[in-house]
Design an enzyme around this catalytic site. Sequence first.
Site, PDB file in Angstrom:
ATOM      1  N   ARG A  47       0.847  -1.199   0.000  1.00 35.75           N
ATOM      2  CA  ARG A  47       0.000   0.000   0.000  1.00 35.75           C
ATOM      3  C   ARG A  47       0.881   1.247   0.000  1.00 35.75           C
ATOM      4  O   ARG A  47       0.605   2.224  -0.663  1.00 35.75           O
ATOM      5  CB  ARG A  47      -0.956   0.015   1.200  1.00 35.75           C
ATOM      6  CG  ARG A  47      -1.668   1.367   1.359  1.00 35.75           C
ATOM      7  CD  ARG A  47      -2.949   1.334   2.203  1.00 35.75           C
ATOM      8  NE  ARG A  47      -2.883   0.450   3.327  1.00 35.75           N
ATOM      9  CZ  ARG A  47      -2.171   0.667   4.452  1.00 35.75           C
ATOM     10  NH1 ARG A  47      -1.473   1.771   4.593  1.00 35.75           N
ATOM     11  NH2 ARG A  47      -2.172  -0.222   5.416  1.00 35.75           N
ATOM     12  N   TYR A  99     -16.257  16.838 -15.275  1.00 43.45           N
ATOM     13  CA  TYR A  99     -16.695  15.448 -15.444  1.00 43.45           C
ATOM     14  C   TYR A  99     -17.829  15.114 -14.450  1.00 43.45           C
ATOM     15  O   TYR A  99     -17.763  15.510 -13.288  1.00 43.45           O
ATOM     16  CB  TYR A  99     -15.477  14.555 -15.211  1.00 43.45           C
ATOM     17  CG  TYR A  99     -15.755  13.080 -15.228  1.00 43.45           C
ATOM     18  CD1 TYR A  99     -16.071  12.424 -16.415  1.00 43.45           C
ATOM     19  CD2 TYR A  99     -15.702  12.328 -14.061  1.00 43.45           C
ATOM     20  CE1 TYR A  99     -16.313  11.065 -16.423  1.00 43.45           C
ATOM     21  CE2 TYR A  99     -15.944  10.967 -14.059  1.00 43.45           C
ATOM     22  CZ  TYR A  99     -16.257  10.344 -15.253  1.00 43.45           C
ATOM     23  OH  TYR A  99     -16.507   9.007 -15.257  1.00 43.45           O
ATOM     24  N   ASP A 171      -7.391  18.872 -13.898  1.00 43.32           N
ATOM     25  CA  ASP A 171      -7.632  17.539 -14.459  1.00 43.32           C
ATOM     26  C   ASP A 171      -7.230  17.606 -15.929  1.00 43.32           C
ATOM     27  O   ASP A 171      -7.870  18.282 -16.734  1.00 43.32           O
ATOM     28  CB  ASP A 171      -9.121  17.186 -14.295  1.00 43.32           C
ATOM     29  CG  ASP A 171      -9.465  15.797 -14.828  1.00 43.32           C
ATOM     30  OD1 ASP A 171      -8.748  15.291 -15.718  1.00 43.32           O
ATOM     31  OD2 ASP A 171     -10.468  15.227 -14.371  1.00 43.32           O
ATOM     32  N   LYS A 196      -8.304   6.529 -19.477  1.00 39.93           N
ATOM     33  CA  LYS A 196      -8.595   7.099 -20.802  1.00 39.93           C
ATOM     34  C   LYS A 196      -7.353   7.016 -21.694  1.00 39.93           C
ATOM     35  O   LYS A 196      -6.888   5.939 -21.968  1.00 39.93           O
ATOM     36  CB  LYS A 196      -9.136   8.512 -20.628  1.00 39.93           C
ATOM     37  CG  LYS A 196     -10.184   8.657 -19.503  1.00 39.93           C
ATOM     38  CD  LYS A 196     -11.475   7.910 -19.774  1.00 39.93           C
ATOM     39  CE  LYS A 196     -12.391   7.816 -18.554  1.00 39.93           C
ATOM     40  NZ  LYS A 196     -12.724   9.073 -17.910  1.00 39.93           N
TER      41      LYS A 196
HETATM   42  C1  LIG Z   1     -13.204   9.463 -16.623  1.00 39.34           C
HETATM   43  C2  LIG Z   1     -12.811  10.744 -16.039  1.00 39.34           C
HETATM   44  C3  LIG Z   1     -12.598  10.878 -14.661  1.00 39.34           C
HETATM   45  C4  LIG Z   1     -12.808   9.724 -13.705  1.00 39.34           C
HETATM   46  O1  LIG Z   1     -11.893   8.694 -13.914  1.00 39.34           O
HETATM   47  P1  LIG Z   1     -12.198   7.122 -13.635  1.00 39.34           P
HETATM   48  O2  LIG Z   1     -10.926   6.467 -14.033  1.00 39.34           O
HETATM   49  O3  LIG Z   1     -13.374   6.753 -14.469  1.00 39.34           O
HETATM   50  O4  LIG Z   1     -12.499   6.986 -12.180  1.00 39.34           O
HETATM   51  C5  LIG Z   1     -12.193  12.099 -14.186  1.00 39.34           C
HETATM   52  N1  LIG Z   1     -12.031  13.162 -15.015  1.00 39.34           N
HETATM   53  C6  LIG Z   1     -12.248  13.088 -16.337  1.00 39.34           C
HETATM   54  C7  LIG Z   1     -12.041  14.279 -17.205  1.00 39.34           C
HETATM   55  C8  LIG Z   1     -12.649  11.883 -16.895  1.00 39.34           C
HETATM   56  O5  LIG Z   1     -12.878  11.798 -18.213  1.00 39.34           O
END
Ligand SMILES: *Cc1c(COP(=O)(O)O)cnc(C)c1O
Length: 385
Positions: A47, A99, A171, A196
């Site tokens: 962890r 998001y 982000d 992604k």
């Molecule tokens: C998908 C996404 C998230 C969340 O990520 P997960 O891996 O699905 O938990 C956060 N911010 C953006 C811009 C996203 O496209």
Amino acid sequence: MRTKTALIHGGKTTDPLTGAVTPPIYQTSTYKQDGIGKLREGYEYSRSANPTRTALETLIADIEGGARGFAFGSGMAAVSTVLMLLKSGDHVIVGSDVYGGTYRVFNRVFQSRGLEATFVDTSDEQAVRDAIQANTKMIYVETPTNPLLNVTDLRAMRAVADEANVLLVVDNTFMTPYFQNPIELGADYVLHSATKYLGGHSDVVAGLVVARTEELGEDLAFLQNSVGAVLGPQDSFLVVRGIKTLAVRMEAIEANALAIVKTLQSNPAVSRILHPSVAAESAKQVHLSQARGFGGMIAFDVGSAEAAEQVVASTKYFTLAESLGAVESLISVPARMTHASIPAERRQELGITDGLVRISVGLEDVEDLIEDLESALAVVDSIKL
Ligand SMILES: *Cc1c(COP(=O)(O)O)cnc(C)c1O
């Protein structure tokens, strides 16, 4: 080291023991100590740290240009751990069309535990400045946003964050470190859903955070270990592997996206096209001042929920699915899928209309993708007639 080289040679991804050019998957929870507290290479319990995760964490820190990287079990685990830097009674300014899952975690998890959040159109610098309160501790933005592709000026956000002495969190999922490096533009923490583009193959759920300084890194390291939403070694390996091809994937995805935008512009079934390449001139200039590409996310309006449903049911190469950023093209209706957790009234205010269709452009032959969209959109035309 230039970006394309850093994707391959950044971090500590080569195995020092054997010279293996890919990081070994250290599928272990614990590590033998050579006497109490005598650790080899600092590893004690997985962890706290695991060598495969370290490979990924050092790699993302290098390519984002930060001091330390952190890998989490999902993008939302990364977002949530960053928000735990704050305390009950603190206030955050959040982009108004972040998001859907991020909106939900603010609104339904952290706000009910005492965090205050104000949702602001962060493309308006003055609106952000006006939203600052005595207890504001963080500005949290995405650029371009999902699914509306609104652009926020990151240098302007840094200026406001400096005036108010608060953290700036960005982000960077949509642009990836290949096209945009928020730390260079002033972000304190950059985060990613590595599910992604970074993973890139629809085979892993993961989140990453990079801290600008060692000190900011220490704060997050404490939370990562205490909260424990860490990424496992297999998944860390997959994200490292994905990152190695990020440059070629992003270049090819963007070329496909630009060709698709062009054909959508001349399609009578489409009323509004959202992509940074066709944004209003001022937004486009801001985007170009801070990013090196436009990316592969496009949204367009086909006028009604019924038409949107027809389109996503009619494509054969664009797969109807949530998520984005993979080798295969995906299509979705945000109002009913990724952004369904946002109340209908609020979606309308934001412009996430029922007829909005979002595509994540993949690596298929662009002629096939264009033909696929055109035939799906022909169905809409026949509805209208
Ligand atoms: C998908 C996404 C998230 C969340 O990520 P997960 O891996 O699905 O938990 C956060 N911010 C953006 C811009 C996203 O496209």
